[in-house]
Design an enzyme around this catalytic site. Structure first.
Site, PDB file in Angstrom:
ATOM      1  N   CYS A 128      43.437 -30.350 -20.489  1.00  0.00           N
ATOM      2  CA  CYS A 128      42.594 -31.694 -20.906  1.00  0.00           C
ATOM      3  C   CYS A 128      41.590 -32.060 -20.242  1.00  0.00           C
ATOM      4  O   CYS A 128      40.929 -32.914 -20.818  1.00  0.00           O
ATOM      5  CB  CYS A 128      43.799 -32.634 -21.019  1.00  0.00           C
ATOM      6  N   GLU A 186      47.463 -43.274 -13.713  1.00  0.00           N
ATOM      7  CA  GLU A 186      45.997 -43.503 -13.857  1.00  0.00           C
ATOM      8  C   GLU A 186      45.750 -45.123 -13.365  1.00  0.00           C
ATOM      9  O   GLU A 186      44.846 -45.440 -12.678  1.00  0.00           O
ATOM     10  CB  GLU A 186      45.646 -43.291 -15.424  1.00  0.00           C
ATOM     11  N   LYS A 196      43.107 -42.543 -27.814  1.00  0.00           N
ATOM     12  CA  LYS A 196      44.081 -41.596 -27.945  1.00  0.00           C
ATOM     13  C   LYS A 196      45.252 -42.360 -28.944  1.00  0.00           C
ATOM     14  O   LYS A 196      45.998 -41.714 -29.536  1.00  0.00           O
ATOM     15  CB  LYS A 196      44.767 -41.024 -26.887  1.00  0.00           C
ATOM     16  N   HIS A 246      45.601 -36.887 -28.773  1.00  0.00           N
ATOM     17  CA  HIS A 246      45.222 -36.276 -27.737  1.00  0.00           C
ATOM     18  C   HIS A 246      44.552 -34.983 -28.113  1.00  0.00           C
ATOM     19  O   HIS A 246      45.162 -34.180 -28.606  1.00  0.00           O
ATOM     20  CB  HIS A 246      46.383 -35.883 -26.678  1.00  0.00           C
ATOM     21  N   PHE A 272      46.548 -30.944 -17.213  1.00  0.00           N
ATOM     22  CA  PHE A 272      47.757 -30.097 -16.744  1.00  0.00           C
ATOM     23  C   PHE A 272      47.164 -29.331 -15.605  1.00  0.00           C
ATOM     24  O   PHE A 272      46.276 -28.660 -15.638  1.00  0.00           O
ATOM     25  CB  PHE A 272      48.461 -29.273 -17.813  1.00  0.00           C
TER      26      PHE A 272
END
Length: 429
Positions: A178, A329, A350, A355, A414
């Site tokens: 990502c 986050e 998003k 995403h 990830f």
């Protein structure tokens, strides 16, 4: 935080932007949809989902696609790039790039002049993964050339051939899940600052709505399962969030040395002023709860930009709508910003377009730039009940007017990779 001087580096300006998303076929359409709170998430149409646990996504509608690259131009490409040009991923790449390249003005400049400039390409793209759709088109037995067209570096090589391979000075492909296109943009920015290139084409592209990816992410427990109300499925920072929604799209930006842009009379849209990255290597799918990796990435971007956290007016959060990401986050923002976290607007787009994985960093960088240019903070959709663990200065449902000089955009992938970009309003020195 102490300001860090960047006077010895070339300032990196943005002269062209282009994107195609589930919300629009270009920047204008996507931005208008976002500021109006539209949602591009619905039932999957590309394949039958009767037996799937997740039956919705944020697809690119067929009518969003233009004609793509012409047959005469295709014939000039190598065999693998010819195949790539005909894939959905290739069409998205070409369409978003052409919008950005045309806006920058370089498409109208004589080839002889362009050939004197050092041009580079830096693209974020996911790892090699032939989809079932691709394999079916290749009659289940793809040749080596056909498989080459599906490799992660295929978009980079394709654009190099479209521009003219002989003009390209530097090629980079980033595949960090990502974070791919966020880091691709940051590395492109550094190529200009270091004098490696005069012009950089940066961005990302991803196509994820296929049976393999929907099944895989579903088995990981990463996807929302709100099959009965897909438009309400992506709900970053909401107490009832249950996973992210797969999307697809492409976003490209044209970066160049400030002096070059001024010299040729280009319209300067804004600047890439800061880039930070880190790797927390906590778990394959989760970020550390304390947000330390996110904090490090954001802090490095601030230092690189030479600004304090108090100067950031807006954060386009990674905000995936998963329980762990959103709380991690939030903690990272609070640790990086100190008490100023209470003053900075935060939203996750998003919530409306899903995403975009390898493309999310560059698309959200463009959205952050448009926020700076228009003085508008886009909203987070479906934020009905803010999770107490995610108590930031959110902008639910409706956009707000605000003077934004510096915007920050985050991408966390990830495997633990993190990337942060700072986009700033351009003013002449």
């Amino acid at each position: 935080m102490t300001n860090i001087s960047k006077t010895n580096k070339s300032r990196v300006v943005i002269t062209g932007i282009g994107m195609i998303t589930p919300l629009g076929r270009n920047c204008s359409e996507t931005w208008n949809a976002i500021t109006q709170g539209e949602i591009g998430i619905s039932e999957i149409t590309r394949f039958h989902t009767t037996d799937f646990d997740v039956r919705f996504a944020a697809e690119i509608p067929e009518n969003f696609l233009h004609g793509g690259i012409s047959d005469s131009e295709v014939q000039k490409l190598t065999p693998s790039s010819q195949i790539f040009a005909k894939t959905l991923k290739g069409k998205l790449t070409h369409q978003a790039f052409q919008e950005a390249w045309s806006q920058s003005g370089w498409s109208h400049i004589e080839s002889e002049i362009l050939s004197t400039k050092k041009i580079g390409i830096s693209i974020g793209s996911e790892a090699t993964r032939p989809s079932l759709h691709d394999l079916a088109k290749m009659n289940q037995q793809p040749s080596l050339v056909e498989l080459e067209s599906l490799r992660p570096e295929a978009p980079t090589v394709f654009l190099a051939e479209v521009i003219g391979q002989e003009k390209i000075h530097n090629l980079r492909t980033v595949s960090t899940a990502c974070t791919s296109s966020s880091q691709a943009c940051g590395e492109g920015m550094k190529c200009i600052e270091r004098g490696i290139c005069d012009i950089m084409v940066v961005g990302g592209v991803d196509i994820l709505v296929d049976p393999i990816m929907v099944t895989g992410f579903s088995k990981l427990g990463a996807l929302s399962t709100r099959n009965d109300e897909p438009q309400r499925a992506s709900r970053p920072f909401d107490l009832e969030r249950d996973g992210f929604v797969l999307g697809e799209g492409a976003g490209f930006l044209i970066l160049e040395r400030e002096e070059l842009a001024i010299q040729r009379g280009a319209t300067i849209l804004g600047m890439f002023s800061g880039y930070g990255c880190s790797c927390n290597a906590y778990r394959v799918t989760d970020s550390p709860p304390d947000g330390r990796g996110a904090m490090q990435s954001m802090n490095e971007a601030l230092i690189d930009a030479g600004i304090s956290s108090e100067q950031v007016g807006y954060i386009n959060a990674h905000g995936t709508s998963t329980s762990m990401n959103d709380s991690s986050e939030t903690n990272g923002i609070k640790r990086c910003f100190g008490e100023s976290w209470k003053d900075v607007y935060v939203s996750s787009t998003k919530s409306m377009m899903g995403h975009l994985v390898a493309a999310c960093g560059s698309v959200e960088a463009i959205i952050s730039l448009l926020s700076v240019m228009n003085g508008v903070v886009p909203p987070t959709a479906n934020l009905d009940n803010v999770d107490p663990e995610c108590d930031l200065r959110h902008v639910p449902y409706k956009p707000i007017q605000a003077e934004i000089t510096h915007a920050m955009t985050n991408a966390f992938g990830f495997g633990g990779s993190n990337g942060t970009l700072i986009i700033s309003k351009w003013t002449p020195n």
